[in-house]
Write a protein that holds these residues in place. Sequence first.
Motif, PDB file in Angstrom:
ATOM      1  N   LEU A  76       0.842  -1.199   0.000  1.00  0.00           N
ATOM      2  CA  LEU A  76       0.000   0.000   0.000  1.00  0.00           C
ATOM      3  C   LEU A  76       0.875   1.247   0.000  1.00  0.00           C
ATOM      4  O   LEU A  76       1.773   1.396   0.830  1.00  0.00           O
ATOM      5  N   LEU A  77       0.630   2.131  -0.961  1.00  0.00           N
ATOM      6  CA  LEU A  77       1.368   3.394  -1.044  1.00  0.00           C
ATOM      7  C   LEU A  77       0.576   4.549  -0.444  1.00  0.00           C
ATOM      8  O   LEU A  77       1.150   5.444   0.172  1.00  0.00           O
ATOM      9  N   ALA A  78      -0.742   4.537  -0.660  1.00  0.00           N
ATOM     10  CA  ALA A  78      -1.592   5.624  -0.143  1.00  0.00           C
ATOM     11  C   ALA A  78      -3.039   5.150  -0.096  1.00  0.00           C
ATOM     12  O   ALA A  78      -3.464   4.327  -0.910  1.00  0.00           O
ATOM     13  N   ARG A  79      -3.785   5.696   0.863  1.00  0.00           N
ATOM     14  CA  ARG A  79      -5.215   5.374   0.988  1.00  0.00           C
ATOM     15  C   ARG A  79      -5.947   6.626   1.424  1.00  0.00           C
ATOM     16  O   ARG A  79      -5.499   7.344   2.315  1.00  0.00           O
ATOM     17  N   GLY A  80      -7.049   6.896   0.749  1.00  0.00           N
ATOM     18  CA  GLY A  80      -7.914   8.016   1.092  1.00  0.00           C
ATOM     19  C   GLY A  80      -9.339   7.530   1.186  1.00  0.00           C
ATOM     20  O   GLY A  80      -9.604   6.335   1.040  1.00  0.00           O
TER      21      GLY A  80
ATOM     22  N   ALA B  44      -1.611   1.070  -4.667  1.00  0.00           N
ATOM     23  CA  ALA B  44      -0.689   0.049  -4.186  1.00  0.00           C
ATOM     24  C   ALA B  44       0.297  -0.309  -5.300  1.00  0.00           C
ATOM     25  O   ALA B  44      -0.025  -0.210  -6.480  1.00  0.00           O
ATOM     26  N   ARG B  45       1.497  -0.706  -4.909  1.00  0.00           N
ATOM     27  CA  ARG B  45       2.509  -1.175  -5.864  1.00  0.00           C
ATOM     28  C   ARG B  45       2.587  -2.690  -5.753  1.00  0.00           C
ATOM     29  O   ARG B  45       2.703  -3.238  -4.658  1.00  0.00           O
ATOM     30  N   CYS B  46       2.551  -3.338  -6.898  1.00  0.00           N
ATOM     31  CA  CYS B  46       2.623  -4.790  -6.954  1.00  0.00           C
ATOM     32  C   CYS B  46       4.073  -5.217  -7.120  1.00  0.00           C
ATOM     33  O   CYS B  46       4.880  -4.510  -7.735  1.00  0.00           O
ATOM     34  N   SER B  47       4.406  -6.376  -6.594  1.00  0.00           N
ATOM     35  CA  SER B  47       5.771  -6.888  -6.728  1.00  0.00           C
ATOM     36  C   SER B  47       6.142  -7.146  -8.186  1.00  0.00           C
ATOM     37  O   SER B  47       7.322  -7.201  -8.523  1.00  0.00           O
ATOM     38  N   CYS B  48       5.149  -7.251  -9.084  1.00  0.00           N
ATOM     39  CA  CYS B  48       5.438  -7.442 -10.506  1.00  0.00           C
ATOM     40  C   CYS B  48       5.721  -6.105 -11.203  1.00  0.00           C
ATOM     41  O   CYS B  48       6.051  -6.078 -12.388  1.00  0.00           O
TER      42      CYS B  48
ATOM     43  N   SER C 183      -7.151   1.975  -7.094  1.00  0.00           N
ATOM     44  CA  SER C 183      -8.507   1.514  -6.796  1.00  0.00           C
ATOM     45  C   SER C 183      -9.387   2.705  -6.473  1.00  0.00           C
ATOM     46  O   SER C 183      -9.056   3.527  -5.608  1.00  0.00           O
ATOM     47  N   LEU C 184     -10.498   2.795  -7.197  1.00  0.00           N
ATOM     48  CA  LEU C 184     -11.490   3.850  -7.002  1.00  0.00           C
ATOM     49  C   LEU C 184     -12.815   3.156  -6.725  1.00  0.00           C
ATOM     50  O   LEU C 184     -13.435   2.616  -7.641  1.00  0.00           O
TER      51      LEU C 184
ATOM     52  N   LEU D  44      -1.749   0.196 -13.742  1.00  0.00           N
ATOM     53  CA  LEU D  44      -0.965   1.146 -14.528  1.00  0.00           C
ATOM     54  C   LEU D  44       0.518   0.921 -14.315  1.00  0.00           C
ATOM     55  O   LEU D  44       0.930   0.344 -13.315  1.00  0.00           O
ATOM     56  N   ASP D  45       1.325   1.456 -15.237  1.00  0.00           N
ATOM     57  CA  ASP D  45       2.756   1.540 -14.941  1.00  0.00           C
ATOM     58  C   ASP D  45       2.984   2.904 -14.282  1.00  0.00           C
ATOM     59  O   ASP D  45       2.099   3.765 -14.272  1.00  0.00           O
ATOM     60  N   ALA D  46       4.137   3.111 -13.713  1.00  0.00           N
ATOM     61  CA  ALA D  46       4.407   4.342 -12.954  1.00  0.00           C
ATOM     62  C   ALA D  46       4.301   5.591 -13.833  1.00  0.00           C
ATOM     63  O   ALA D  46       3.792   6.622 -13.390  1.00  0.00           O
ATOM     64  N   ASP D  47       4.769   5.522 -15.091  1.00  0.00           N
ATOM     65  CA  ASP D  47       4.693   6.680 -15.988  1.00  0.00           C
ATOM     66  C   ASP D  47       3.247   7.070 -16.280  1.00  0.00           C
ATOM     67  O   ASP D  47       2.905   8.247 -16.318  1.00  0.00           O
ATOM     68  N   THR D  48       2.390   6.081 -16.487  1.00  0.00           N
ATOM     69  CA  THR D  48       0.984   6.360 -16.769  1.00  0.00           C
ATOM     70  C   THR D  48       0.293   6.937 -15.538  1.00  0.00           C
ATOM     71  O   THR D  48      -0.533   7.840 -15.655  1.00  0.00           O
ATOM     72  N   LEU D  49       0.626   6.441 -14.352  1.00  0.00           N
ATOM     73  CA  LEU D  49       0.057   7.016 -13.125  1.00  0.00           C
ATOM     74  C   LEU D  49       0.457   8.480 -12.997  1.00  0.00           C
ATOM     75  O   LEU D  49      -0.372   9.339 -12.680  1.00  0.00           O
TER      76      LEU D  49
END
Length: 76
Positions: A10-14, A20-24, A30-31, A38-43
């Motif tokens: 978990l990176l952040a929750r509101g 969240a970041r996956c090990s893959c 999640s909304l 997503l990949d990090a660039d798209t986020l």
Amino acid sequence: MSPPTCCRTLLARGPSAEVARCSCGHIHLSLGPMTIRLDADTLHATWHTIGDALRALAGVTEKEAAPVTPSSEWKQ
């Protein structure tokens, strides 16, 4: 042999979203009941787009807002 299972951190929750970041390597946004992978660039690009929308909703003039990326550069 079963496929390897991923592990999310978990990176952040509101109140309405969770990231969240996956090990893959994927980022899971999640909304409510929906999760977008997503990949990090798209986020990062999505964050800027949402910021543009919030500035537009707040009535910020186009001159003050960040430039909009042309739709031809939209990334899935």
